[in-house]
Write a protein that holds these residues in place. Structure first.
Motif, PDB file in Angstrom:
ATOM      1  N   ALA A 207       1.204  -4.235   3.665  1.00  9.19           N
ATOM      2  CA  ALA A 207       0.835  -3.174   2.732  1.00  9.19           C
ATOM      3  C   ALA A 207       1.178  -1.800   3.290  1.00  9.19           C
ATOM      4  N   CYS A 208       1.003  -1.633   4.596  1.00 11.18           N
ATOM      5  CA  CYS A 208       1.338  -0.351   5.225  1.00 11.18           C
ATOM      6  C   CYS A 208       2.837  -0.092   5.148  1.00 11.18           C
ATOM      7  N   ILE A 209       3.653  -1.133   5.332  1.00  9.93           N
ATOM      8  CA  ILE A 209       5.108  -0.979   5.227  1.00  9.93           C
ATOM      9  C   ILE A 209       5.502  -0.575   3.812  1.00  9.93           C
ATOM     10  N   ASP A 210       4.779  -1.085   2.824  1.00 11.95           N
ATOM     11  CA  ASP A 210       5.055  -0.741   1.431  1.00 11.95           C
ATOM     12  C   ASP A 210       4.532   0.631   1.042  1.00 11.95           C
ATOM     13  N   GLY A 211       3.854   1.307   1.974  1.00 16.50           N
ATOM     14  CA  GLY A 211       3.395   2.667   1.714  1.00 16.50           C
ATOM     15  C   GLY A 211       1.970   2.781   1.225  1.00 16.50           C
ATOM     16  N   ALA A 212       1.185   1.709   1.292  1.00 17.58           N
ATOM     17  CA  ALA A 212      -0.200   1.761   0.841  1.00 17.58           C
ATOM     18  C   ALA A 212      -1.081   2.365   1.927  1.00 17.58           C
ATOM     19  N   GLY A 213      -2.009   3.209   1.498  1.00 18.73           N
ATOM     20  CA  GLY A 213      -2.962   3.791   2.429  1.00 18.73           C
ATOM     21  C   GLY A 213      -4.097   2.828   2.737  1.00 18.73           C
ATOM     22  N   ALA A 214      -5.055   3.321   3.519  1.00 21.80           N
ATOM     23  CA  ALA A 214      -6.159   2.455   3.961  1.00 21.80           C
ATOM     24  C   ALA A 214      -7.006   1.995   2.782  1.00 21.80           C
TER      25      ALA A 214
END
Length: 330
Positions: A207-214
């Motif tokens: 999810a972080c690679i896809d640009g999602a925040g915490a």
């Protein structure tokens, strides 16, 4: 001599038969089969005994609730009434003002349960996945709120809610649940902490690679897969709020806001007082000892009936949720 010869022949034959059984392996199979049968019998004996222990109160309430006053006072009538009567349920329904009590119980129980799922899940995810400044202190405080009995802090809580004007409202139950507190809130946070710690971190890394925040990672990925923990928290919260009488008796003093547990206690008190008054009036008559036990048992059945219906619908999913430990962590 003849007897000794016959006995010797029989002993020889038995030894020969035993040797043949051992050689063929039949004796071992017979012993194993016998042990299996004994184990199964002992298992079912224990299960049936425990089942009876847990079902006995419910069976007792159902039996007494269908009895008339004469059956309750008759020592010869134990389980089956001479004549089944459902009139006790109608009387208890009217005395409890069932729908008003059910509405109050539902608002407190289901409203608090839903809010505790949302808040405790977010807090549990934060404790499970992040190490922030003051983490140890916050976790100790969380455990402290779990260990401290609510009776020890009821006075300052009552004064606080009274200053806010929340007495005789549902707010003392609903608002704390919005912030991960309320009845058993700390325990629910610990349940979510344990569940999220078992989740693989590759989900969050993707999810972080896809640009999602915490927060987006939590809300879109981690929260939806926490359904087993959510179901456990929901059922526990509903049942504990539904059966709780300490906090409602503290914050709800107007009969219009009484939940079913409070109405049941009030009904029991009035019924017991009426029975004592009638007992004094009929003290000289043998076999005429009045009792309201049948009506009280009918009121108990009506009070727990919504929870029983809820459990019947979700018990399979609840057992699966308890058994599941989540995806193996890394």
């Amino acid at each position: 001599m003849l007897k000794e010869s016959v006995k010797q022949v029989r002993t020889t034959n038995m030894e020969h038969l035993t040797t043949r059984l051992k050689a063929s392996g039949k004796l071992d199979r017979v012993v194993k089969r016998s042990l299996q049968v004994l184990n199964i019998a002992f298992y079912y004996l224990v299960i049936l005994s425990l089942t009876f222990v847990f079902l006995y109160p419910l069976l007792y309430m159902v039996s007494k609730s269908m009895m008339q006053v004469t059956d309750v006072a008759d020592a010869t009538v134990q389980w089956l009434p001479k004549k089944i009567s459902f009139g006790n349920y109608f009387l208890a329904w009217d005395s409890l003002k069932f729908w008003a009590g059910f509405a109050n119980s539902a608002i407190i129980s289901f409203g608090s349960a839903v809010l505790q799922i949302l808040s405790c899940s977010l807090i549990g995810y934060g404790f499970a996945r992040y190490r922030f400044p003051g983490y140890a202190v916050c976790f100790v405080l969380l455990l402290f709120t779990f260990l401290v009995p609510p009776q020890t802090i009821v006075v300052p809580l009552y004064l606080f809610f009274s200053d806010l004007g929340w007495i005789n409202t549902h707010l003392p139950f609903v608002v704390p649940s919005m912030f991960g507190h309320g009845l058993k809130g700390a325990l629910f946070v610990l349940i979510f902490i344990q569940f999220y710690r078992g989740m693989p971190k590759v989900l969050e890394e993707a999810a972080c690679i896809d640009g999602a925040g915490a927060f987006r990672t939590y809300w879109k990925i981690m929260f939806p897969i926490a359904k087993p923990a959510m179901l456990i928290v929901f059922l526990f919260s509903v049942v504990w709020h539904w059966n709780d009488s300490f906090e409602p008796n503290t914050y709800l003093t107007t009969p219009d806001f009484y939940n079913l547990s409070q109405r049941l206690a009030m009904f029991y008190g009035s019924n017991n007082q009426a029975a004592e008054t009638m007992s004094q009036m009929t003290s000289g008559s043998i076999g005429m000892a009045p009792t309201g036990l049948n009506q009280v048992m009918a009121a108990c059945i009506l009070t727990i009936l919504p929870i029983l219906i809820l459990y019947l619908f979700v018990q399979r999913h609840f057992v699966e949720s308890v058994e599941r430990s989540g995806i193996a962590g890394e």
